[in-house]
Design a protein around this motif. Structure first.
Motif, PDB file in Angstrom:
ATOM      1  N   THR A 102       0.819  -1.212   0.000  1.00 56.53           N
ATOM      2  CA  THR A 102       0.000   0.000   0.000  1.00 56.53           C
ATOM      3  C   THR A 102       0.851   1.260   0.000  1.00 56.53           C
ATOM      4  O   THR A 102       0.392   2.315  -0.388  1.00 56.53           O
ATOM      5  CB  THR A 102      -0.930   0.022   1.230  1.00 56.53           C
ATOM      6  OG1 THR A 102      -0.128  -0.124   2.411  1.00 56.53           O
ATOM      7  CG2 THR A 102      -1.938  -1.098   1.160  1.00 56.53           C
ATOM      8  N   GLU A 103       2.096   1.143   0.448  1.00 60.49           N
ATOM      9  CA  GLU A 103       3.005   2.282   0.436  1.00 60.49           C
ATOM     10  C   GLU A 103       4.345   1.830  -0.141  1.00 60.49           C
ATOM     11  O   GLU A 103       4.779   0.701   0.086  1.00 60.49           O
ATOM     12  CB  GLU A 103       3.206   2.829   1.852  1.00 60.49           C
ATOM     13  CG  GLU A 103       1.944   3.400   2.473  1.00 60.49           C
ATOM     14  CD  GLU A 103       2.188   3.899   3.885  1.00 60.49           C
ATOM     15  OE1 GLU A 103       3.327   3.760   4.370  1.00 60.49           O
ATOM     16  OE2 GLU A 103       1.248   4.420   4.487  1.00 60.49           O
ATOM     17  N   GLY A 207      -2.826   3.405   6.490  1.00 57.02           N
ATOM     18  CA  GLY A 207      -2.572   2.892   5.153  1.00 57.02           C
ATOM     19  C   GLY A 207      -2.561   1.382   5.082  1.00 57.02           C
ATOM     20  O   GLY A 207      -2.487   0.812   3.990  1.00 57.02           O
ATOM     21  N   ARG A 209      -3.993  -2.546   5.391  1.00 52.31           N
ATOM     22  CA  ARG A 209      -5.109  -3.128   4.660  1.00 52.31           C
ATOM     23  C   ARG A 209      -5.868  -4.141   5.495  1.00 52.31           C
ATOM     24  O   ARG A 209      -5.271  -5.006   6.149  1.00 52.31           O
ATOM     25  CB  ARG A 209      -4.577  -3.799   3.389  1.00 52.31           C
ATOM     26  CG  ARG A 209      -5.637  -4.375   2.471  1.00 52.31           C
ATOM     27  CD  ARG A 209      -5.048  -4.723   1.133  1.00 52.31           C
ATOM     28  NE  ARG A 209      -4.565  -3.522   0.455  1.00 52.31           N
ATOM     29  CZ  ARG A 209      -3.964  -3.525  -0.729  1.00 52.31           C
ATOM     30  NH1 ARG A 209      -3.743  -4.666  -1.343  1.00 52.31           N
ATOM     31  NH2 ARG A 209      -3.566  -2.406  -1.275  1.00 52.31           N
ATOM     32  N   ARG A 270      -8.934   0.083   3.346  1.00 55.07           N
ATOM     33  CA  ARG A 270      -7.675   0.667   3.791  1.00 55.07           C
ATOM     34  C   ARG A 270      -7.895   1.505   5.055  1.00 55.07           C
ATOM     35  O   ARG A 270      -8.891   2.238   5.160  1.00 55.07           O
ATOM     36  CB  ARG A 270      -7.063   1.530   2.690  1.00 55.07           C
ATOM     37  CG  ARG A 270      -5.687   2.086   3.035  1.00 55.07           C
ATOM     38  CD  ARG A 270      -5.081   2.822   1.851  1.00 55.07           C
ATOM     39  NE  ARG A 270      -4.849   1.923   0.731  1.00 55.07           N
ATOM     40  CZ  ARG A 270      -4.323   2.312  -0.423  1.00 55.07           C
ATOM     41  NH1 ARG A 270      -3.984   3.573  -0.616  1.00 55.07           N
ATOM     42  NH2 ARG A 270      -4.139   1.432  -1.397  1.00 55.07           N
ATOM     43  N   GLU A 272      -7.558   4.537   7.359  1.00 55.17           N
ATOM     44  CA  GLU A 272      -7.302   5.961   7.177  1.00 55.17           C
ATOM     45  C   GLU A 272      -6.209   6.427   8.130  1.00 55.17           C
ATOM     46  O   GLU A 272      -6.085   5.920   9.242  1.00 55.17           O
ATOM     47  CB  GLU A 272      -8.574   6.752   7.436  1.00 55.17           C
ATOM     48  CG  GLU A 272      -9.593   6.601   6.306  1.00 55.17           C
ATOM     49  CD  GLU A 272      -9.148   7.316   5.037  1.00 55.17           C
ATOM     50  OE1 GLU A 272      -9.337   8.550   4.954  1.00 55.17           O
ATOM     51  OE2 GLU A 272      -8.610   6.644   4.150  1.00 55.17           O
TER      52      GLU A 272
END
Length: 272
Positions: A102-103, A207, A209, A270, A272
């Motif tokens: 995700t990052e 971020g 999951r 996801r 926040e």
């Protein structure tokens, strides 16, 4: 020391727990958590501890992964379009591979994500996810399920897996301790869904999951008699899809993705 020990915190004071003499202990307030057969037994809320479905699932543990339980029930609920292997689908949705993180990873950082599997049962998902994760912690309130899960993981030689008795709505886990959280085939059984969703969000890093599966009031569960049987046998309360989406958002999740197959809902969100 277990790889997941650093994630445990005291619910009373928030201090990290340390392992000593067959237990986990809080160095600040003295709270202790016994470890039996390699499984920490965290206290759970009284309403959960006394729930009839815990005893039911203790008895179910020996047959849960045999042909007499999960697969027939999954096929009945999910119908012909449900994925053949829900475990592979869930692992793919968790996106454990570095290229789907995700990052963006820092330069030279190739460490796989850590995963929390909430309401892990006998560890069906836990063991599958362990192939690509750095570490996986499976938690459940059923001692019988957890003992079976640990036995299966040992049999498969999985060194990056641990289990603990813990309630989904009172996780003894630090804020943002995990990169991914899975919660499969269980939310419809929880007595306080909103409290559980809040906890799943809390233990995810920003971020991070959430991936899960649950049942909704569609397909076979659109029939009132079938819903009544589900409620009476295991205490299941199927969700309305739209209201479930709202509850995820209220808990602090975004980027929601739903894939309904029959009465089975696969979802991803996801933190926040």
């Amino acid at each position: 020391m277990d790889a997941t020990d650093s994630a445990y915190v005291c619910r009373r004071c928030g201090q990290g727990l340390s392992r000593r003499d067959g237990e986990l202990a809080c160095p600040n307030c003295g709270v202790t958590v016994p470890i039996a057969d390699g499984i920490p037994r965290f206290p759970v809320p009284a309403a959960v501890d006394n729930a009839a479905h815990e005893t039911f699932f203790d008895r179910l543990a020996p047959v849960y992964e045999t042909p007499v339980w999960f697969q027939p029930l999954y096929r009945f609920v999910g119908g012909a379009t449900a994925p053949r292997d829900d475990r592979s689908t869930i692992a793919s949705m968790l996106a454990l591979e570095a290229e789907f993180a995700t990052e963006p990873a820092a330069e030279g950082d190739t460490e796989a994500p850590s995963v929390l599997d909430v309401a892990c049962g006998t560890g069906r998902i836990t063991r599958r996810v362990a192939r690509d994760a750095a570490s996986v912690l499976g938690v459940d309130i059923s001692g019988g399920m957890l003992e079976r899960a640990r036995r299966y993981a040992v049999r498969e030689g999985l060194g990056n897996v641990a289990f603990a008795r813990m309630s989904a709505d009172e996780l003894w886990i630090d804020d943002g301790a995990f990169d991914r959280v899975a919660c499969c085939w269980a939310l419809h059984l929880f007595p306080d869904v909103d409290a559980a969703l809040a906890e799943l969000r809390r233990v995810l890093r920003p971020g991070g999951r959430l991936v899960g599966t649950t049942i909704v009031d569609e397909y076979v569960l659109g029939a009132a008699p079938v819903r009544a049987v589900a409620r009476l046998t295991v205490g299941a309360e199927p969700f309305d899809v739209d209201s479930f989406r709202d509850r995820l958002r209220e808990a602090g999740f975004s980027h929601l993705e739903f894939d309904r197959r029959g009465a089975a809902l696969f979802f991803r969100a996801r933190a926040e």
